[in-house]
Design an enzyme around this catalytic site. Structure first.
Site, PDB file in Angstrom:
ATOM      1  N   ARG A 188       0.833  -1.097   0.039  1.00 30.12           N
ATOM      2  CA  ARG A 188      -0.074   0.004  -0.207  1.00 30.12           C
ATOM      3  C   ARG A 188       1.008   1.221  -0.029  1.00 30.12           C
ATOM      4  O   ARG A 188       0.590   2.202  -0.794  1.00 30.12           O
ATOM      5  CB  ARG A 188      -0.896   0.023   1.338  1.00 30.12           C
ATOM      6  N   CYS A 247      -0.608   6.593   9.030  1.00 30.14           N
ATOM      7  CA  CYS A 247      -0.952   5.366   8.259  1.00 30.14           C
ATOM      8  C   CYS A 247      -2.092   5.659   7.289  1.00 30.14           C
ATOM      9  O   CYS A 247      -1.959   6.644   6.494  1.00 30.14           O
ATOM     10  CB  CYS A 247      -1.398   4.407   9.113  1.00 30.14           C
TER      11      CYS A 247
END
Length: 289
Positions: A188, A247
């Site tokens: 990711r 994040c």
């Protein structure tokens, strides 16, 4: 007072001591939002209060006073304090938070309590699994999920942790006074996949440390010396005091923040909006690879 981690034996002793304490079950599954509630009802530490990421630890989608953006916006400190009071949590209590997911979700409540001015909060090291492995009892059913103790009033104190806004992240981008550490998995972070947000990638210059690197196979945080060595290698001479954790939506960043504190590197800042807030504006710089 426990302020970072508490072991299962320490929690058992604490509960037997009669000291004012409240235990929170924060179990959650990002791709199955109802699973945490089911896990709680199947088994939880006796007396544990349910703290759900969506219902209790994030602002309502219609909230006008959210303290951050992104997929899991923080509620205002005042809204959070009102919830604490509604479940009977008081300023003199020790809080213990746990989940079943490697501290990925209970870390959110740990951070929010620090943000509210409450230092006496610790993560149960190893989660419910460690509690059960140590012979700790569990109970099933709704428990205190929606039947809280007598309401009280929780008084907010000075913030004990730093919340960084998107504007400051953008202003400090590329400067040595700010070093972003992104807790998402490498695919990711690199932009190879993106199952949740509309854009794949990361903020330019950010470092990558997946949050699950902080725990061993048993789900407990690695020893302080090992964590310190890993973070020093990651930072490569950068000042730990300049670190801002992030994040996807400000949740899984917190285990990195806790790990740095356990390692003796201080309490770093949090960008709660994280990638989901950053990438919502196509004018902001983004990187892949």
């Amino acid at each position: 007072m426990y302020t970072t981690l508490i072991s299962a034996p320490q929690l058992q002793a604490l509960l037997q001591s009669g000291q004012p304490c409240m235990v929170f079950d924060c179990s959650f599954e990002l791709m199955q939002p109802g699973a945490g509630e089911q896990q709680y009802q199947q088994a939880h530490i006796p007396g544990a209060v349910r703290a759900d990421l969506d219902r209790h630890l994030s602002a309502a989608k219609t909230a006008l006073d959210a303290a951050s953006g992104g997929r899991h916006p923080l509620p205002s400190r005042e809204t959070f304090a009102a919830w604490l009071g509604s479940i009977g949590f008081g300023n003199t209590m020790q809080a213990v938070v746990y989940d079943r997911q490697g501290a990925n979700y209970c870390g959110r409540l740990w951070w929010m309590l620090k943000w509210a001015g409450h230092e006496a909060v610790a993560v149960l090291d190893g989660g419910l699994q460690a509690w059960q492995a140590n012979g700790g009892a569990t109970e099933s059913g709704p428990g205190n999920a929606d039947v809280p103790a007598a309401a009280s009033k929780y008084a907010l104190g000075p913030e004990k942790t730093a919340l960084i806004a998107t504007e400051k992240i953008a202003k400090q981008l590329g400067r040595p006074t700010q070093n972003l550490v992104d807790a998402r998995g490498a695919p990711r972070f690199k932009g190879e996949i993106e199952p949740l947000d509309p854009v794949a990638g990361h903020i330019p210059g950010a470092l990558n440390r997946p949050f699950n690197l902080n725990v061993d196979a048993d789900g407990k945080f690695k020893p302080a010396a090992e964590l310190r060595a890993e973070f020093e290698a990651l930072l490569a001479g950068r000042d730990p005091a300049t670190v801002v954790h992030m994040c996807g939506s400000g949740v899984s960043a917190v285990p990195n923040l806790i790990a740095m504190e356990v390692a003796g590197l201080g309490r770093a800042a949090l960008y709660a909006g994280s990638w989901s807030e950053w990438c919502s504006d196509p004018q902001r710089p983004m990187a892949q690879g």
